[in-house]
Write an enzyme that holds these catalytic residues in place. Structure first.
Site, mmCIF file in Angstrom:
data_model
loop_
_atom_site.group_PDB
_atom_site.id
_atom_site.type_symbol
_atom_site.label_atom_id
_atom_site.label_comp_id
_atom_site.label_asym_id
_atom_site.label_seq_id
_atom_site.Cartn_x
_atom_site.Cartn_y
_atom_site.Cartn_z
ATOM 1 C CD GLU A 20 16.235 25.800 -21.622
ATOM 2 O OE1 GLU A 20 15.696 24.980 -20.874
ATOM 3 O OE2 GLU A 20 17.156 26.555 -21.274
ATOM 4 C CB THR A 29 17.984 17.820 -18.236
ATOM 5 O OG1 THR A 29 16.812 18.373 -17.611
ATOM 6 C CG2 THR A 29 17.575 16.707 -19.176
ATOM 7 C CB ILE A 62 21.722 24.004 -18.637
ATOM 8 C CG1 ILE A 62 21.768 23.830 -20.154
ATOM 9 C CG2 ILE A 62 21.561 25.470 -18.273
ATOM 10 C CD1 ILE A 62 20.438 24.095 -20.818
#
Length: 388
Positions: free
Chosen positions: A253, A168, A133
């Site tokens: 999320e 990440t 993301i």
């Protein structure tokens, strides 16, 4: 001031096949561990294991709710929730496909073109295609309206320049869905003019730089774009309407079982080892954490039901994320306190519990950042309640 809305967290019933789904996941994890392909970890956090992601794909555990023509099994959101819960409780190494399954795939399914769906969704379900993301940037904090990464029209395509931070698993991903500015900012509507793009991370001009966390782990990255050429079909969804898409995406999320299972290994190990040894002193504090676990689970399940009905529960997801963040911290703090009490009484802290606790203490600052900082979440909640 507008009246506060009434919202429910009454959970829908778990699917009738929940038991068989749990057995399916447990058998898969047990087989992979018996074969030596999946290890028992002594630190918190999702681990990356491409082989396990492929095994999940072969078992049909990725993209479960998606249409069969894209590799899904057309399961319900509640069935997917059961599988996700089991994988996290087992501390399975799902980092590789995690983002693609949780939010990138659903966003492509909802906003993408048919060509984008056909290109990306089948390899995601096979556990072969990983996404990251691209939201946060240097110096912009949690203010996504302040992003400076720009995509400028160039012929039939785009030219991309900028930097994404705290990305990440970018080092193991093939693609990123990033939000970029495509139209100069209008202060009357700061979120207009943002668009999402699917970026191939192997393109020239993309560089991925590791950001090592305090625990010595390489989970985060800084991803820099310098004159990266994007084809016209890299645009995801509607031009200049990326903020609305991101808002919907964040519900996935913020509300999942990872909000209360990220420190589950710490709590489970504490309960199984020091809990009985410390008796009454530990009983109340561990019991309170377990009760809170059940409460967060019910709220999270409720949101899964809303998503299944096609709703966009942004407010409810922000509430669960805020409560989950505080729960994560309390779990670590209670474990630390009881470990200190055990030491004072001459009791040995089990090695695995000590290792899990050490990594959790170092990761505590990240709890309040990932998925939206506490301040941003509470602002979202206040707006949803008509308080600002």
């Amino acid at each position: 001031m507008s009246a506060a809305p009434i919202f429910d967290f009454l959970p829908p019933l778990l699917p009738a096949n929940a038991g068989s789904l749990r057995a399916e996941v447990r058998d898969l994890v047990a087989r992979e561990r018996a074969a030596g392909r999946v290890a028992v970890k002594d630190r918190i956090g999702l681990a990356y294991n491409a082989g396990f992601s492929r095994a999940c794909g072969e078992a049909g555990l990725i993209g479960m709710t998606w249409p069969k023509r894209y590799g899904g099994r057309e399961a319900t959101a509640m069935e997917r929730y059961v599988v996700t819960e089991e994988l996290l409780a087992a501390d399975a190494p799902v980092r590789g496909h995690w983002v693609a399954d949780r939010q990138s795939g659903p966003v492509i399914l909802r906003y993408g073109t048919e060509a984008q769906r056909e290109r990306f969704l089948p390899p995601i379900t096979r556990g072969e295609c990983f996404f990251c993301i691209g939201l946060s940037e240097p110096d912009s904090g949690s203010d996504l309206a302040a992003v400076r990464t720009r995509a400028v029209r160039e012929g039939a395509g785009w030219r991309l320049n900028g930097t994404k931070l705290w990305t990440t698993n970018a080092q193991n991903s093939q693609f990123m869905i990033a939000i970029c500015r495509t139209t100069p900012q209008d202060m009357k509507d700061r979120y207009h003019g943002l668009s999402q793009f699917i970026i191939d991370l192997s393109l020239p001009g993309v560089s991925i730089r590791p950001v090592i966390n305090m625990a010595g782990g390489h989970e985060f990255n800084e991803v820099h774009f310098e004159d990266v050429p994007l084809a016209g079909d890299a645009l995801l969804g509607t031009l200049d309407e990326g903020w609305k898409q991101v808002s919907a995406e964040l519900a996935y999320e913020r509300s999942g079982p990872e909000r209360w299972l990220s420190t589950w290994q710490v709590l489970a190990e504490l309960n199984a080892t020091l809990g009985p040894a410390l008796g009454d002193e530990a009983e109340d504090r561990i019991g309170a954490l377990l009760a809170e676990t059940l409460t967060l689970r019910e709220m999270s399940l409720s949101i899964a039901g809303m998503l299944e009905r096609g709703m966009t529960p942004n407010l409810e997801a922000a509430i669960v994320k805020d409560l989950g963040t505080r729960f994560e911290r309390r779990t670590v703090e209670v474990t630390r306190d009881l470990a200190e009490l055990a030491t004072e009484r001459g009791l040995a802290v089990p090695v695995r519990l000590g290792s899990l606790l050490a990594s959790a203490i170092l990761m505590m600052p990240a709890f309040t950042i990932r998925g939206g900082t506490t301040e941003i979440l509470r602002g979202t909640i206040a707006r949803g309640l008509g308080l600002r």
